[in-house]
Design an enzyme around this catalytic site. Structure first.
Site, short mmCIF file in Angstrom:
data_model
loop_
_atom_site.label_atom_id
_atom_site.label_comp_id
_atom_site.label_asym_id
_atom_site.label_seq_id
_atom_site.Cartn_x
_atom_site.Cartn_y
_atom_site.Cartn_z
N GLY A 41 54.80 37.22 71.68
CA GLY A 41 55.40 38.49 71.69
C GLY A 41 54.24 39.63 71.95
CD GLN A 79 50.36 43.46 70.55
OE1 GLN A 79 51.37 43.05 70.71
NE2 GLN A 79 49.36 42.88 69.97
CB CYS A 104 48.14 40.15 65.61
SG CYS A 104 48.58 41.78 66.53
CG LEU A 105 48.49 38.14 71.58
CD1 LEU A 105 49.08 38.43 73.01
CD2 LEU A 105 47.80 36.87 71.85
CG HIS A 109 54.13 40.72 64.77
ND1 HIS A 109 53.13 40.08 63.91
CD2 HIS A 109 53.37 41.11 65.56
CE1 HIS A 109 52.12 40.32 64.22
NE2 HIS A 109 52.05 40.90 65.32
CD GLU A 110 55.25 41.42 69.29
OE1 GLU A 110 54.59 42.28 69.49
OE2 GLU A 110 54.87 40.36 68.85
CG HIS A 141 52.59 45.57 67.37
ND1 HIS A 141 51.28 45.90 66.81
CD2 HIS A 141 52.64 44.06 67.43
CE1 HIS A 141 50.54 44.95 66.96
NE2 HIS A 141 51.25 43.79 67.19
#
Ligand SMILES: [Zn+2]
Length: 187
Positions: A45, A50, A98-99, A140-141, A144
């Protein structure tokens, strides 16, 4: 085009992102770049903040989880201006990463079933219900675009233990195989 992913500590990750409309400039190209950036980094994701854009858009593709959960086979989607209408069920723990926060993974508790309304890439309005890992990725996304990170959702003691590691990430003192931008990196 692969876009640099911004690291923990970058202010855009803490902003509540803005809705967009169908005229948003170069939307198609932006979505293609989001997918390319996510795949390149090995993520499932990626949310627009991000890559430094404070807009309510994220992409997901759960193909890496397909073996565990065959229902995730075609779970590749763009969510634009989403609203989580309902979250229900008994909270369960899942190990999230998380990236934007490379090298850290922690168990996070969330509800298993969500109903979400959103626009797809053609700006068609949809309402769908997801559960399990699919719901988890969306939650999760979605966080963000609300300026929330998974490290906000772990228990305070664990968060305290991560403090040093997180500040090292912000400075760029972390090994990562994809292109990133670090807010406190000294050049
Ligand atoms: Zn994330």
């Amino acid at each position: 085009m692969i876009l640099p992913i911004v690291a923990y500590g970058t202010p855009v990750l803490r902003k509540v992102a803005e809705e967009i409309d169908a005229d948003y400039p170069d939307l198609k190209e932006f979505i293609a770049n989001m997918y390319e950036t996510m795949y390149n980094a090995g993520g499932v994701g990626l949310a627009a903040p991000q890559v430094g854009k404070s807009i309510r858009l994220f992409v997901v593709d759960a193909a890496p989880f397909e073996e565990d959960e065959p229902s995730l086979k075609n779970f590749k989607k763009v969510f634009i201006n989403p609203i989580i209408l309902e979250e229900k069920g008994q909270e369960w723990k899942f190990n999230e990463g998380c990236l934007s926060i490379p090298g850290i993974r922690e168990d996070v508790s969330r509800k298993p079933t969500i109903t979400i309304e959103y626009f797809d890439e053609k700006f068609k309005l949809k309402e769908e219900t997801y559960e399990g890992i699919a719901a988890r990725i969306i939650q999760h996304e979605y966080d963000h675009i609300e300026g929330v990170l998974f490290t906000d959702r772990i228990n305070p003691l664990k968060r305290q233990l991560l403090k040093k590691k997180l500040s090292e990430i912000a400075k760029g003192n972390v090994e990562v195989k994809y292109k990133m931008r670090f807010p406190l990196k000294v050049k």
